[in-house]
Design an enzyme around this catalytic site. Structure first.
Site, PDB file in Angstrom:
ATOM      1  N   HIS A  79     -57.261 -19.501  14.196  1.00  0.00           N
ATOM      2  CA  HIS A  79     -58.033 -18.009  13.979  1.00  0.00           C
ATOM      3  C   HIS A  79     -59.197 -18.042  13.234  1.00  0.00           C
ATOM      4  CE1 HIS A  79     -53.972 -16.092  15.159  1.00  0.00           C
ATOM      5  NE2 HIS A  79     -53.532 -17.199  15.109  1.00  0.00           N
ATOM      6  N   ASN A 152     -50.039 -11.206  16.914  1.00  0.00           N
ATOM      7  CA  ASN A 152     -50.802 -11.579  18.074  1.00  0.00           C
ATOM      8  C   ASN A 152     -50.737 -10.384  19.130  1.00  0.00           C
ATOM      9  OD1 ASN A 152     -51.453 -13.965  16.972  1.00  0.00           O
ATOM     10  ND2 ASN A 152     -50.106 -15.099  17.944  1.00  0.00           N
ATOM     11  N   HIS A 343     -50.874 -12.720   4.957  1.00  0.00           N
ATOM     12  CA  HIS A 343     -49.565 -13.500   4.780  1.00  0.00           C
ATOM     13  C   HIS A 343     -48.577 -12.507   5.402  1.00  0.00           C
ATOM     14  CE1 HIS A 343     -46.747 -15.803   3.062  1.00  0.00           C
ATOM     15  NE2 HIS A 343     -46.935 -15.829   1.769  1.00  0.00           N
TER      16      HIS A 343
HETATM   17 FE1  HDE Z   1     -50.568 -18.196  11.944  1.00  0.00          FE
HETATM   18  N1  HDE Z   1     -51.723 -19.027  10.478  1.00  0.00           N
HETATM   19  N2  HDE Z   1     -49.133 -19.750  11.718  1.00  0.00           N
HETATM   20  N3  HDE Z   1     -49.535 -17.371  13.234  1.00  0.00           N
HETATM   21  N4  HDE Z   1     -51.779 -16.727  12.003  1.00  0.00           N
HETATM   22  C1  HDE Z   1     -52.941 -18.557  10.235  1.00  0.00           C
HETATM   23  O1  HDE Z   1     -53.457 -18.588   7.700  1.00  0.00           O
HETATM   24  C2  HDE Z   1     -49.257 -20.668  10.712  1.00  0.00           C
HETATM   25  C3  HDE Z   1     -48.369 -17.872  13.828  1.00  0.00           C
HETATM   26  C4  HDE Z   1     -51.802 -15.504  12.746  1.00  0.00           C
HETATM   27  O2  HDE Z   1     -56.890 -12.848  10.602  1.00  0.00           O
HETATM   28  C5  HDE Z   1     -53.409 -19.423   9.163  1.00  0.00           C
HETATM   29  O3  HDE Z   1     -55.204 -17.538   6.771  1.00  0.00           O
HETATM   30  C6  HDE Z   1     -48.024 -21.454  11.002  1.00  0.00           C
HETATM   31  C7  HDE Z   1     -47.523 -16.955  14.857  1.00  0.00           C
HETATM   32  C8  HDE Z   1     -52.904 -14.725  12.807  1.00  0.00           C
HETATM   33  O4  HDE Z   1     -56.768 -13.998   8.748  1.00  0.00           O
HETATM   34  C9  HDE Z   1     -52.490 -20.479   8.592  1.00  0.00           C
HETATM   35  C10 HDE Z   1     -47.343 -21.012  12.040  1.00  0.00           C
HETATM   36  C11 HDE Z   1     -48.448 -15.720  14.750  1.00  0.00           C
HETATM   37  C12 HDE Z   1     -53.688 -15.446  11.801  1.00  0.00           C
HETATM   38  C13 HDE Z   1     -51.387 -20.208   9.701  1.00  0.00           C
HETATM   39  C14 HDE Z   1     -47.967 -20.005  12.808  1.00  0.00           C
HETATM   40  C15 HDE Z   1     -49.602 -16.089  13.753  1.00  0.00           C
HETATM   41  C16 HDE Z   1     -53.012 -16.560  11.218  1.00  0.00           C
HETATM   42  C17 HDE Z   1     -54.786 -20.107   9.148  1.00  0.00           C
HETATM   43  C18 HDE Z   1     -46.152 -21.407  12.734  1.00  0.00           C
HETATM   44  C19 HDE Z   1     -48.225 -14.338  15.392  1.00  0.00           C
HETATM   45  C20 HDE Z   1     -55.071 -14.911  11.548  1.00  0.00           C
HETATM   46  C21 HDE Z   1     -55.638 -19.148   8.228  1.00  0.00           C
HETATM   47  C22 HDE Z   1     -45.248 -21.405  11.767  1.00  0.00           C
HETATM   48  C23 HDE Z   1     -46.922 -13.666  14.840  1.00  0.00           C
HETATM   49  C24 HDE Z   1     -55.134 -14.102  10.226  1.00  0.00           C
HETATM   50  C25 HDE Z   1     -54.700 -18.408   7.571  1.00  0.00           C
HETATM   51  C26 HDE Z   1     -56.576 -13.588   9.866  1.00  0.00           C
HETATM   52  C27 HDE Z   1     -53.700 -17.444  10.703  1.00  0.00           C
HETATM   53  C28 HDE Z   1     -50.229 -20.705   9.747  1.00  0.00           C
HETATM   54  C29 HDE Z   1     -47.763 -19.014  14.029  1.00  0.00           C
HETATM   55  C30 HDE Z   1     -50.509 -15.114  13.658  1.00  0.00           C
HETATM   56  C31 HDE Z   1     -52.726 -21.912   8.660  1.00  0.00           C
HETATM   57  C32 HDE Z   1     -47.625 -22.379  10.110  1.00  0.00           C
HETATM   58  C33 HDE Z   1     -46.263 -17.099  15.470  1.00  0.00           C
HETATM   59  C34 HDE Z   1     -52.934 -13.484  13.324  1.00  0.00           C
HETATM   60  O5  HDE Z   1     -51.591 -19.949   7.576  1.00  0.00           O
END
Ligand code: HDE
Length: 713
Positions: A79, A152, A343
């Site tokens: 992202h 999402n 978060h």
């Molecule tokens: Fe994320 N995801 N994600 N994700 N995600 C990040 O956090 C992660 C997942 C989502 O505009 C990171 O600050 C793991 C699902 C959005 O700043 C990180 C898993 C969904 C955004 C991270 C998922 C998301 C992130 C990277 C699986 C939809 C952007 C930078 C367990 C519900 C937020 C950050 C923004 C961002 C980890 C799966 C949505 C690395 C480990 C499912 C919208 O922490």
């Protein structure tokens, strides 16, 4: 030395100038160092002589360059590419029966929000129009602390357990040996992984649909994905799924357009969001919830904890509870959009988690990632991340601490500080986790109820119109066409055949392959080495719902006929009929559409009666793919002939099924679509004076696209 230091005139002049600037603009804003020292010369470094070496002593130069050298921070692992805006959330109806969350109690209550949209795979500077899932993250600044709904634009995910997330992301990111391709999933490593993970099939259907290439960030739905909990004052829990429904409807571009837009304007979505807000056309979404009583947890054909499943709206309707309006652009991209830290674990009393194993992993990940991205446990002190609720605790120190804590007490319990800060009782708003009963063995396993990987993929495919099915087939042909390893293509075809035989055959046809007769079972197909393989064998469970209109963008209730903020290109040259231009322009403006005059050159053009029209863009800058509709007003007979770019413009608009308007058929004579003009409601000609041309054009635009022009696959 003396000479270098000299420039006495400069000094005096500068000083004088500063005073004048100060006087004239009244801001008193002298340029200073970070320590507040007024700067006299920001143009020249300190040197030993006019032509001599720079001096180490030049603390002003060193401060400036050192700061510059450290301007970049690590981009988000996923992202990274995002755009955001401020706004508010307004509650329509009290949710008191279901949740004690303060911001969901009183209808009319407004909560400030900051919302960031993003693509997933690409780097920070990558194109907006990649085929990808879009992040939809909302930070609610509530009176009880920050609540982040980090979702999402697709309601499900690729994987069921967070353990596989690093693998998924490694597979989709540019390949490690040559860093290619940027922001795209059409490559071997991604499809290799997918072909071995049958649980991803439902998500693949969505990602290959036009949902993954939105027309605008303002025209996409948002979803919380996981099942969460609402908990009320009586400590009763309901399962809840969150939905954002865009006021402007859910719309997409077509893949050919997406690829061209990436070249013409890779900031297409960012600019669109920015300009809509600047012009006062504030994007708006309604927030809907699907509520499921605790007792109904096991009533479905799927597991509520499985993030690869939706709850069909036919089974549990979406209740609209409020709206979000984004009405202010950030002042500074880095300070706000880049530094905002979302978060899923930022919750408030009345909202809680479920045991969805993907959500559980996320609860660890987001704080951890901020630590490396923003560099300090004090990221909550960055203005965009600060809560508006009072904040007191015994956390102390660390890099870049802003707060100056007073006194000697930084522990609890204490008597020297009078016991402060106190723990809050539940009735005082203290958070306590929902006391779900858990009685289980420690296992590294997955529930058998997670084993149906295909039924909802089939449900999604069956719910699409033929046009949408064609787009999915073509997207799969494109993506797999870029995959070089034939064995991977075949494995994916095998999985697709479990979703829908026609789909698999059509994709195979495009690839010049045959769908394998048996589903290949490679070792390691997404299950652990000790797993009971039989238990985890992918299964199909008959679903109660076999087709759902809410899943199709073209049948979806949120497909709106409004043309607000739609972009219309008027192709004009010298000698154009000025009245035609003004009449349609005024009618479109009334409907909230945006008009651009496109001409062979910038500056102005002369109308037939000699008046002048200001040109917005030349053909060098404008392109059909950046517009929703095109109009060719009456003009000189040879305008189109002498302007091949205009012919290309109209042809491309036709190919992408957009509305084309013209005053007289002759203007379109040289284009490809002349023959088809009569049969297509999307080509509007102003030759029947008994009809209101402007209204016909507006009505046609309300249909957005005329898909009958597309060939079947
Ligand atoms: Fe994320 N995801 N994600 N994700 N995600 C990040 O956090 C992660 C997942 C989502 O505009 C990171 O600050 C793991 C699902 C959005 O700043 C990180 C898993 C969904 C955004 C991270 C998922 C998301 C992130 C990277 C699986 C939809 C952007 C930078 C367990 C519900 C937020 C950050 C923004 C961002 C980890 C799966 C949505 C690395 C480990 C499912 C919208 O922490």
């Amino acid at each position: 030395m003396k000479k270098a230091n000299k420039h006495p005139g400069d000094f005096e002049n500068q000083k004088q100038q500063d005073l004048e600037v100060n006087k004239s603009d009244g801001t008193g804003q002298f340029m200073t160092t970070d320590q507040g020292l007024k700067i006299n010369d920001d143009t020249n470094s300190l040197k030993a002589g006019e032509r001599g070496p720079s001096l180490l002593e030049d603390f002003i130069l060193r401060e400036k360059i050192t700061h510059f050298d450290h301007e970049r921070i690590p981009e988000r692992i996923v992202h990274a590419r995002g755009s955001a805006a401020h706004g508010f959330f307004e509650l329509f109806q009290s949710m008191e029966k279901y949740t004690k969350a303060g911001f969901l109690q009183d209808p009319g209550i407004k909560t400030p929000v900051f919302t960031r949209f993003s693509t997933v795979a690409g780097s920070r500077g990558s194109t907006d129009l990649a085929r990808d899932v879009r992040g939809f993250a909302v930070k609610f600044y509530t009176q009880e602390g920050n609540y982040d709904l980090v979702g999402n634009n697709i309601p499900i995910f690729f994987i069921q357990d967070s353990m596989k997330f690093p693998d998924l992301v490694h597979a989709v990111k540019p390949e490690p040996h040559n860093e290619m391709p940027q922001a795209g999933s059409a490559h071997d490593t991604f499809w290799d992984f997918i072909s071995l993970m049958p649980e991803s099939m439902h998500m693949i259907m969505w990602a290959m649909s036009d949902r993954a290439i939105p027309r605008s960030l303002r025209m996409m739905e948002g979803f919380g994905i996981h099942t969460f909990r609402f908990v009320n004052k009586e400590n009763q829990s309901h399962f809840v799924k969150f939905h954002w429904k865009p006021k402007l409807g859910t719309h997409a571009v077509v893949w050919d357009e997406a690829q061209k837009i990436s070249g013409k304007n890779s900031d297409f979505h960012r600019q669109d969001l920015w300009e809509a807000i600047e012009s006062g056309q504030f994007p708006e979404w309604e927030l809907g919830v699907q509520l499921i009583p605790e007792a109904d947890e096991h009533k479905f054909d799927f597991d509520l904890l499985d993030p690869t499943k939706i709850v069909p709206e036919e089974l549990v309707p979406v209740t609209i509870i409020g709206r979000m309006v984004l009405d202010r652009n950030p002042d500074n991209f880095f300070a706000e959009t880049e530094q905002v830290a979302f978060h899923p674990g930022h919750i408030v009393p009345g909202i809680d988690f479920t045991n969805d194993p993907l959500l559980q992993g996320r609860l660890f990940s987001y704080t951890d990632t901020q630590l490396s991205r923003l560099g300090s446990p004090n990221f909550h002190e960055i203005p965009i991340n600060r809560t508006i609720a009072p904040m007191h605790n015994n956390q102390r120190d660390g890099h870049m601490r802003q707060e100056i804590n007073v006194g000697r007490v930084s522990y609890h319990p204490n008597s020297l500080g009078g016991g402060c800060p106190f723990q809050a009782k539940i009735e005082e708003g203290g958070f306590s986790s929902f006391n779900e009963r858990i009685d289980a063995q420690k296992v590294r396993d997955r529930s058998e109820s997670f084993s149906d990987h295909f039924s909802q993929a089939t449900l999604f495919f069956n719910s699409q119109t033929q046009v949408e099915k064609n787009h999915i087939i073509k997207a799969l042909r494109f993506e797999l066409g870029k995959v070089e390893t034939v064995a991977i293509r075949l494995r994916v075809l095998g999985l697709l055949s479990q979703v829908d035989k026609t789909l698999a055959n059509k994709v195979a046809e495009g690839l010049g392959l045959k769908v394998p007769a048996t589903l290949e079972k490679p070792i390691n197909q997404g299950v652990g080495a000790n797993a009971d393989k039989k238990k985890h064998e992918p299964k199909k469970v008959t679903q109660k719902v076999t087709s759902s209109d809410a899943l199709s963008m073209l049948k979806n209730k949120t497909l709106s006929k409004t043309i607000v903020t739609r972009q219309v290109a008027f192709l004009c040259g010298n000698g154009v009929n000025g009245d035609s231009v003004t009449t349609l322009k005024n009618a479109l403006k009334k409907e909230g559409a945006c008009i651009k005059i496109i001409a062979p050159h910038l500056g102005s053009i002369k109308t037939a009666d000699g008046s002048e029209i200001t040109v917005d863009q030349s053909f060098l800058i404008a392109s059909s793919v950046l517009f929703d509709a095109v109009y060719v007003p009456e003009g000189k007979a040879n305008f189109m002939e002498s302007t091949p770019e205009a012919i290309e413009f109209v042809n491309e608009a036709y190919k992408h099924c957009k509305v084309i308007g013209a005053d007289i058929p002759e203007m379109l004579e040289r284009t490809n679509m002349k023959r088809k003009m009569d049969s297509d409601g999307g080509v509007v000609i102003n030759d029947d004076k008994s009809k209101n041309f402007a209204q016909s054009f507006i009505n046609a635009m309300g249909h957005h696209r005329f898909w009958s022009r597309e060939a079947d696959v």
